[in-house]
Design a protein around this motif. Structure first.
Motif, PDB file in Angstrom:
ATOM      1  N   VAL A 258       0.863  -1.174   0.000  1.00 26.17           N
ATOM      2  CA  VAL A 258       0.000   0.000   0.000  1.00 26.17           C
ATOM      3  C   VAL A 258       0.908   1.235   0.000  1.00 26.17           C
ATOM      4  CG1 VAL A 258      -1.798   1.277   1.221  1.00 26.17           C
ATOM      5  CG2 VAL A 258      -1.811  -1.226   1.240  1.00 26.17           C
ATOM      6  N   VAL A 259       0.838   2.015  -1.065  1.00 24.27           N
ATOM      7  CA  VAL A 259       1.729   3.156  -1.246  1.00 24.27           C
ATOM      8  C   VAL A 259       1.016   4.429  -0.795  1.00 24.27           C
ATOM      9  CG1 VAL A 259       3.136   4.444  -2.894  1.00 24.27           C
ATOM     10  CG2 VAL A 259       2.780   1.977  -3.213  1.00 24.27           C
ATOM     11  N   SER A 260       1.744   5.248  -0.040  1.00 26.56           N
ATOM     12  CA  SER A 260       1.129   6.445   0.535  1.00 26.56           C
ATOM     13  C   SER A 260       2.107   7.616   0.555  1.00 26.56           C
ATOM     14  CB  SER A 260       0.657   6.150   1.966  1.00 26.56           C
ATOM     15  OG  SER A 260       0.341   7.318   2.671  1.00 26.56           O
ATOM     16  N   SER A 261       1.548   8.806   0.630  1.00 24.32           N
ATOM     17  CA  SER A 261       2.357   9.991   0.900  1.00 24.32           C
ATOM     18  C   SER A 261       2.636  10.035   2.396  1.00 24.32           C
ATOM     19  CB  SER A 261       1.594  11.249   0.478  1.00 24.32           C
ATOM     20  OG  SER A 261       0.423  11.410   1.277  1.00 24.32           O
ATOM     21  N   PRO A 262       3.679  10.755   2.819  1.00 22.16           N
ATOM     22  CA  PRO A 262       3.962  10.857   4.262  1.00 22.16           C
ATOM     23  C   PRO A 262       2.786  11.426   5.054  1.00 22.16           C
ATOM     24  CG  PRO A 262       5.840  11.619   2.983  1.00 22.16           C
ATOM     25  CD  PRO A 262       4.721  11.409   2.007  1.00 22.16           C
ATOM     26  N   GLU A 263       2.034  12.335   4.444  1.00 20.80           N
ATOM     27  CA  GLU A 263       0.938  13.000   5.143  1.00 20.80           C
ATOM     28  C   GLU A 263      -0.203  12.036   5.481  1.00 20.80           C
ATOM     29  OE1 GLU A 263       3.471  15.668   2.996  1.00 20.80           O
ATOM     30  OE2 GLU A 263       2.211  14.035   2.217  1.00 20.80           O
ATOM     31  N   ASN A 264      -0.467  11.055   4.628  1.00 17.15           N
ATOM     32  CA  ASN A 264      -1.601  10.150   4.823  1.00 17.15           C
ATOM     33  C   ASN A 264      -1.225   8.825   5.472  1.00 17.15           C
ATOM     34  OD1 ASN A 264      -3.317  12.016   3.621  1.00 17.15           O
ATOM     35  ND2 ASN A 264      -3.046  11.134   1.574  1.00 17.15           N
ATOM     36  N   TYR A 265       0.065   8.647   5.758  1.00 17.23           N
ATOM     37  CA  TYR A 265       0.544   7.339   6.212  1.00 17.23           C
ATOM     38  C   TYR A 265      -0.109   6.922   7.538  1.00 17.23           C
ATOM     39  CZ  TYR A 265       3.855   3.494   6.852  1.00 17.23           C
ATOM     40  OH  TYR A 265       4.412   2.262   7.009  1.00 17.23           O
ATOM     41  N   SER A 266      -0.111   7.794   8.505  1.00 20.52           N
ATOM     42  CA  SER A 266      -0.671   7.472   9.825  1.00 20.52           C
ATOM     43  C   SER A 266      -2.156   7.153   9.726  1.00 20.52           C
ATOM     44  CB  SER A 266      -0.452   8.630  10.802  1.00 20.52           C
ATOM     45  OG  SER A 266       0.915   8.832  11.044  1.00 20.52           O
ATOM     46  N   ALA A 267      -2.883   7.888   8.884  1.00 19.34           N
ATOM     47  CA  ALA A 267      -4.315   7.650   8.713  1.00 19.34           C
ATOM     48  C   ALA A 267      -4.571   6.265   8.125  1.00 19.34           C
ATOM     49  CB  ALA A 267      -4.919   8.725   7.810  1.00 19.34           C
ATOM     50  N   ILE A 268      -3.706   5.838   7.209  1.00 22.06           N
ATOM     51  CA  ILE A 268      -3.856   4.507   6.606  1.00 22.06           C
ATOM     52  C   ILE A 268      -3.597   3.419   7.634  1.00 22.06           C
ATOM     53  CG2 ILE A 268      -2.863   2.931   4.906  1.00 22.06           C
ATOM     54  CD1 ILE A 268      -2.373   5.389   3.129  1.00 22.06           C
ATOM     55  N   LEU A 269      -2.555   3.584   8.451  1.00 23.99           N
ATOM     56  CA  LEU A 269      -2.275   2.604   9.498  1.00 23.99           C
ATOM     57  C   LEU A 269      -3.448   2.505  10.467  1.00 23.99           C
ATOM     58  CD1 LEU A 269       1.487   3.252  10.408  1.00 23.99           C
ATOM     59  CD2 LEU A 269       0.536   1.708   8.695  1.00 23.99           C
ATOM     60  N   SER A 270      -3.998   3.628  10.851  1.00 22.32           N
ATOM     61  CA  SER A 270      -5.133   3.648  11.783  1.00 22.32           C
ATOM     62  C   SER A 270      -6.339   2.929  11.181  1.00 22.32           C
ATOM     63  CB  SER A 270      -5.509   5.090  12.140  1.00 22.32           C
ATOM     64  OG  SER A 270      -4.446   5.744  12.810  1.00 22.32           O
ATOM     65  N   LYS A 271      -6.590   3.157   9.903  1.00 22.95           N
ATOM     66  CA  LYS A 271      -7.729   2.521   9.234  1.00 22.95           C
ATOM     67  C   LYS A 271      -7.543   1.013   9.141  1.00 22.95           C
ATOM     68  CE  LYS A 271     -11.663   2.747   7.072  1.00 22.95           C
ATOM     69  NZ  LYS A 271     -12.896   3.127   7.787  1.00 22.95           N
ATOM     70  N   LEU A 272      -6.330   0.574   8.852  1.00 16.83           N
ATOM     71  CA  LEU A 272      -6.054  -0.865   8.775  1.00 16.83           C
ATOM     72  C   LEU A 272      -6.247  -1.524  10.139  1.00 16.83           C
ATOM     73  CD1 LEU A 272      -2.885  -0.835   6.474  1.00 16.83           C
ATOM     74  CD2 LEU A 272      -5.184  -1.615   5.855  1.00 16.83           C
ATOM     75  N   ARG A 273      -5.798  -0.851  11.201  1.00 13.53           N
ATOM     76  CA  ARG A 273      -6.011  -1.374  12.559  1.00 13.53           C
ATOM     77  C   ARG A 273      -7.510  -1.459  12.861  1.00 13.53           C
ATOM     78  NH1 ARG A 273      -1.857   2.453  13.940  1.00 13.53           N
ATOM     79  NH2 ARG A 273       0.171   1.416  14.214  1.00 13.53           N
ATOM     80  N   GLU A 274      -8.213  -0.435  12.482  1.00 17.93           N
ATOM     81  CA  GLU A 274      -9.663  -0.383  12.729  1.00 17.93           C
ATOM     82  C   GLU A 274     -10.382  -1.530  12.024  1.00 17.93           C
ATOM     83  OE1 GLU A 274     -13.226   2.542  11.259  1.00 17.93           O
ATOM     84  OE2 GLU A 274     -11.387   3.503  12.020  1.00 17.93           O
ATOM     85  N   GLU A 275      -9.906  -1.886  10.836  1.00 17.97           N
ATOM     86  CA  GLU A 275     -10.526  -2.960  10.062  1.00 17.97           C
ATOM     87  C   GLU A 275      -9.984  -4.342  10.431  1.00 17.97           C
ATOM     88  OE1 GLU A 275     -13.004  -2.631   8.016  1.00 17.97           O
ATOM     89  OE2 GLU A 275     -13.102  -0.441   8.079  1.00 17.97           O
ATOM     90  N   GLY A 276      -9.012  -4.382  11.351  1.00 20.86           N
ATOM     91  CA  GLY A 276      -8.460  -5.658  11.794  1.00 20.86           C
ATOM     92  C   GLY A 276      -7.550  -6.338  10.790  1.00 20.86           C
TER      93      GLY A 276
END
Length: 324
Positions: A258-276
């Protein structure tokens, strides 16, 4: 055939590391790790090295002079087998390199700001990142102590660019406390494995730096992951290379990126955790090829050997390639 499984032969052909045949003109005995003209070597004379990549055979002529022949076992027979054989080992090596790089960052942070987390915010940030990456506590403690050892220098990051086989480009990321040592070691490996050092800038323009989340294919549905990642701000989801003759079990060690910009990286990690969804974060960033190059099986195997040799170096943190 004797109990030692030695083979008697005359005029046999031994194939060397890169497929060059060498004809042996006289009777000899050959066994794993040892070959002797006229007699099997004594235990004190045997030299052997067994890795996934190669084996070292020692040959002693009756005159007493020894010569070494490097060869390797045909563990990778074709594109699919080569890819499968190294997939799990590559992931284990990547994790080991990640832990090593974190350790180096700890040393540098302590050298600059001391071991106190309250006053050394850089060290505190590294330890927080290490916790997220599941770096063992003993590695962190060992490197904090190491930083106080007399003569230990801070680590410097360097990048070396390499031409591989079949038009493939390779980037080597290094973190070292001895620059002269690291560049000499990288050049030696590149030379020994048949690559060529490239001038600075000759290769790097073929790659882009991005934040990456690695997710094992068995831990997520492709379509679901794509929806979740893109909704969270990801730029792209890169699927692993799949070939027609791959069996289902061969994908167990494959990863989505999953490729991301530095700005959105934390939000993506949080979403993945939320989805298990289980994932492996990067250590700051990765280099991704802008375009990939497809090569034949021989070039693929040679590039794999070259990159593995580079990853064996302690100073090397990561090796990137545009090979498909």
């Amino acid at each position: 055939m004797s109990s030692s499984s030695a083979v008697r032969a005359f005029g046999a052909v031994v194939r060397l590391a890169h497929g060059v045949p060498f004809k042996l003109p006289m009777p000899f005995s050959l066994q794993r790790g040892t070959a002797s003209f006229g007699r099997i070597l004594s235990s004190s004379a045997v030299m052997s090295r067994n890795t996934w990549r190669d084996s070292l055979y020692a040959v002693r002529f009756d005159g007493g002079n020894a010569r070494k022949i490097w060869t390797f076992s045909p563990v990778c027979m074709g594109r699919r087998s080569c890819k499968i054989a190294g997939r799990k080992d590559a992931q284990n090596a990547k994790k080991a390199k990640l832990f090593s790089k974190i350790g180096k960052e700890v040393v540098s942070a302590v050298k600059k700001g001391g071991p106190n987390l309250t006053s050394n915010t850089a060290l505190a940030a590294i330890l927080e990142k290490a916790k997220e990456l599941d770096v063992p506590k003993e590695i962190l403690e060992r490197n904090i102590k190491r930083a106080s050892v007399k003569g230990q220098e801070s680590y410097i990051e360097k990048i070396y660019e390499v031409y591989g086989f079949g038009g493939v480009s390779i980037v080597v990321e290094v973190s070292t406390d001895k620059v002269n040592r690291s560049v000499a070691a990288v050049r030696e490996v590149v030379r020994d494995y048949g690559g060529k050092m490239a001038d600075p800038g000759s290769v790097m323009f073929k790659f882009r730096r991005a934040r990456v989340v690695n997710i094992k294919v068995t831990d997520a549905d492709k379509d679901e992951l794509l929806t979740i990642a893109l909704d969270a701000g990801a730029e792209d989801v890169i699927e692993p290379a799949i070939y027609e003759d791959d069996a289902d079990k061969d994908t167990l060690e494959s990863y989505y990126k999953v490729v991301s910009s530095p700005e959105n990286y934390s939000a993506i990690l949080s979403k993945l955790r939320e989805e298990g969804i289980a994932f492996e974060p990067d250590n700051g960033s990765e280099l991704l090829p802008i375009t990939t190059i497809e090569v034949d099986d021989e070039a693929m195997d040679l590039n794999k050997e070259l990159m593995s040799g580079l990853l064996d170096l302690d100073d090397v943190d990561a090796v990137y390639t545009d090979q498909k």
